[in-house]
Design a protein around this motif. Structure first.
Motif, PDB file in Angstrom:
ATOM      1  N   TYR A   1      -8.284   7.883   4.307  1.00 21.61           N
ATOM      2  CA  TYR A   1      -8.129   8.509   3.493  1.00 21.61           C
ATOM      3  C   TYR A   1      -7.080   9.908   3.224  1.00 21.61           C
ATOM      4  N   GLN A   2      -6.905   9.592   4.773  1.00 27.49           N
ATOM      5  CA  GLN A   2      -5.388  11.062   4.719  1.00 27.49           C
ATOM      6  C   GLN A   2      -4.001  10.480   4.698  1.00 27.49           C
ATOM      7  N   ASN A   3      -3.901   9.226   5.111  1.00 23.87           N
ATOM      8  CA  ASN A   3      -2.261   9.574   5.037  1.00 23.87           C
ATOM      9  C   ASN A   3      -1.111   9.251   4.090  1.00 23.87           C
ATOM     10  N   PRO A   4      -1.006   9.601   3.520  1.00 28.80           N
ATOM     11  CA  PRO A   4       0.014   9.946   1.979  1.00 28.80           C
ATOM     12  C   PRO A   4       0.715   8.929   1.774  1.00 28.80           C
ATOM     13  N   GLY A   5       1.838   8.666   2.700  1.00 28.66           N
ATOM     14  CA  GLY A   5       2.204   7.182   2.558  1.00 28.66           C
ATOM     15  C   GLY A   5       3.843   7.640   2.672  1.00 28.66           C
ATOM     16  N   PHE A   6       4.883   7.158   2.953  1.00 29.31           N
ATOM     17  CA  PHE A   6       6.248   7.419   2.386  1.00 29.31           C
ATOM     18  C   PHE A   6       6.863   8.169   1.547  1.00 29.31           C
ATOM     19  N   ASP A   7       7.935   8.771   1.549  1.00 28.30           N
ATOM     20  CA  ASP A   7       8.279   9.589   0.349  1.00 28.30           C
ATOM     21  C   ASP A   7       9.432   8.904  -0.333  1.00 28.30           C
TER      22      ASP A   7
ATOM     23  N   THR B   1      12.172   7.076   1.115  1.00 21.66           N
ATOM     24  CA  THR B   1      12.204   5.934   1.339  1.00 21.66           C
ATOM     25  C   THR B   1      11.211   4.484   1.156  1.00 21.66           C
ATOM     26  N   LEU B   2      10.738   4.955  -0.179  1.00 17.06           N
ATOM     27  CA  LEU B   2       9.808   3.600  -0.596  1.00 17.06           C
ATOM     28  C   LEU B   2      11.062   2.549  -1.368  1.00 17.06           C
ATOM     29  N   PHE B   3      12.390   4.080  -1.489  1.00 18.38           N
ATOM     30  CA  PHE B   3      13.067   2.484  -2.520  1.00 18.38           C
ATOM     31  C   PHE B   3      13.770   1.765  -1.584  1.00 18.38           C
ATOM     32  N   ASN B   4      14.091   2.274  -0.377  1.00 21.88           N
ATOM     33  CA  ASN B   4      14.509   1.653   0.949  1.00 21.88           C
ATOM     34  C   ASN B   4      13.894   0.203   1.157  1.00 21.88           C
TER      35      ASN B   4
ATOM     36  N   PHE C   1       5.656   5.720 -11.100  1.00 27.59           N
ATOM     37  CA  PHE C   1       6.644   5.767 -12.369  1.00 27.59           C
ATOM     38  C   PHE C   1       7.942   5.225 -11.122  1.00 27.59           C
ATOM     39  N   HIS C   2       8.599   6.269 -10.402  1.00 24.76           N
ATOM     40  CA  HIS C   2       9.847   5.807 -10.003  1.00 24.76           C
ATOM     41  C   HIS C   2      10.113   4.882  -9.399  1.00 24.76           C
ATOM     42  N   LEU C   3       9.396   4.036  -8.731  1.00 22.19           N
ATOM     43  CA  LEU C   3       8.720   3.105  -7.966  1.00 22.19           C
ATOM     44  C   LEU C   3       8.870   2.172  -8.910  1.00 22.19           C
ATOM     45  N   MET C   4       8.449   2.090 -10.125  1.00 23.56           N
ATOM     46  CA  MET C   4       8.276   1.423 -10.744  1.00 23.56           C
ATOM     47  C   MET C   4       9.503   1.288 -11.535  1.00 23.56           C
ATOM     48  N   ASP C   5      10.247   2.170 -12.325  1.00 19.96           N
ATOM     49  CA  ASP C   5      11.439   2.434 -12.533  1.00 19.96           C
ATOM     50  C   ASP C   5      12.363   1.179 -12.057  1.00 19.96           C
ATOM     51  N   TYR C   6      12.398   1.833 -10.620  1.00 16.62           N
ATOM     52  CA  TYR C   6      13.889   1.500  -9.361  1.00 16.62           C
ATOM     53  C   TYR C   6      13.950  -0.466  -9.410  1.00 16.62           C
ATOM     54  N   ILE C   7      12.041  -0.430  -8.846  1.00 13.17           N
ATOM     55  CA  ILE C   7      11.899  -2.143  -9.016  1.00 13.17           C
ATOM     56  C   ILE C   7      12.030  -3.205 -10.388  1.00 13.17           C
TER      57      ILE C   7
ATOM     58  N   HIS D   1       1.080  -1.087   0.174  1.00 18.45           N
ATOM     59  CA  HIS D   1      -0.309   0.370  -0.006  1.00 18.45           C
ATOM     60  C   HIS D   1       1.518   1.011   0.192  1.00 18.45           C
ATOM     61  N   LEU D   2       0.485   2.007  -1.526  1.00 16.67           N
ATOM     62  CA  LEU D   2       1.418   3.296  -1.072  1.00 16.67           C
ATOM     63  C   LEU D   2       1.214   4.513  -0.865  1.00 16.67           C
ATOM     64  N   THR D   3       0.042   4.289  -0.515  1.00 18.46           N
ATOM     65  CA  THR D   3      -1.119   5.253  -0.081  1.00 18.46           C
ATOM     66  C   THR D   3      -2.480   4.901   0.678  1.00 18.46           C
ATOM     67  N   ASP D   4      -2.542   6.281   1.508  1.00 18.95           N
ATOM     68  CA  ASP D   4      -4.287   5.389   1.512  1.00 18.95           C
ATOM     69  C   ASP D   4      -4.819   6.202   1.360  1.00 18.95           C
ATOM     70  N   GLU D   5      -4.205   7.527   0.413  1.00 23.13           N
ATOM     71  CA  GLU D   5      -5.112   8.351  -0.370  1.00 23.13           C
ATOM     72  C   GLU D   5      -5.859   7.616  -1.389  1.00 23.13           C
ATOM     73  N   CYS D   6      -7.051   7.866  -1.463  1.00 21.23           N
ATOM     74  CA  CYS D   6      -8.263   7.588  -2.794  1.00 21.23           C
ATOM     75  C   CYS D   6      -9.301   8.434  -3.488  1.00 21.23           C
ATOM     76  N   ASN D   7      -9.295   8.832  -4.405  1.00 22.98           N
ATOM     77  CA  ASN D   7     -10.094   9.581  -4.883  1.00 22.98           C
ATOM     78  C   ASN D   7     -11.485   9.335  -4.903  1.00 22.98           C
ATOM     79  N   LEU D   8     -11.616   8.107  -5.156  1.00 21.94           N
ATOM     80  CA  LEU D   8     -12.998   7.584  -4.817  1.00 21.94           C
ATOM     81  C   LEU D   8     -13.351   7.267  -2.850  1.00 21.94           C
ATOM     82  N   ARG D   9     -14.807   6.602  -2.752  1.00 16.14           N
ATOM     83  CA  ARG D   9     -14.894   6.125  -0.783  1.00 16.14           C
ATOM     84  C   ARG D   9     -16.341   5.020  -2.323  1.00 16.14           C
TER      85      ARG D   9
END
Length: 120
Positions: free
Chosen positions: A35-41, A44-47, A80-86, A18-26
């Protein structure tokens, strides 16, 4: 990679990330309470990706990851940066993106088509 290849528990280990808890739908079926937690920078995701690779290598498995949220396309730049990384990690066999699809543009769709390890 075959189209819609099934996950094999014998040589793969599955992660739902789960990269984020934020969502545009309910959606009624959604289990998120907030739906407030934006997740890690991004660093940290790369780590975290590195830790996943270390773990799967130690276990002698290939990593299979579902990138999800909330809605992962609310963090499109990081996604997209994470997709490139993994995508460059030999320990990651392939990954999926679990999305509601409402934020994917034509340009995003083009980027997704060239991603080698994205399971289709």
């Amino acid at each position: 990679m075959p189209y819609l290849k099934e996950i094999s528990y014998k040589n793969e280990f599955y992660f739902q990330w789960h990269l984020t808890d934020e969502c545009n739908l309910r959606c009624r079926h959604c289990y998120h309470e907030s739906y407030q937690n934006p997740g890690f920078d991004i660093n940290t995701l790369f780590n975290i990706a590195d830790r996943i690779c270390e773990a799967t290598a130690k276990w002698g498995k290939l990593g299979v990851i579902s990138l999800t949220g909330g809605e992962p396309f609310l963090r499109k730049f990081d996604l997209f940066h994470l997709m490139d990384y993994i995508g460059k990690k030999s320990e990651i066999h392939y990954f999926d993106i679990l999305t509601n699809g409402t934020l994917i543009t034509d340009e995003d769709a083009e980027k997704l088509t060239v991603c080698q390890k994205l399971r289709r």
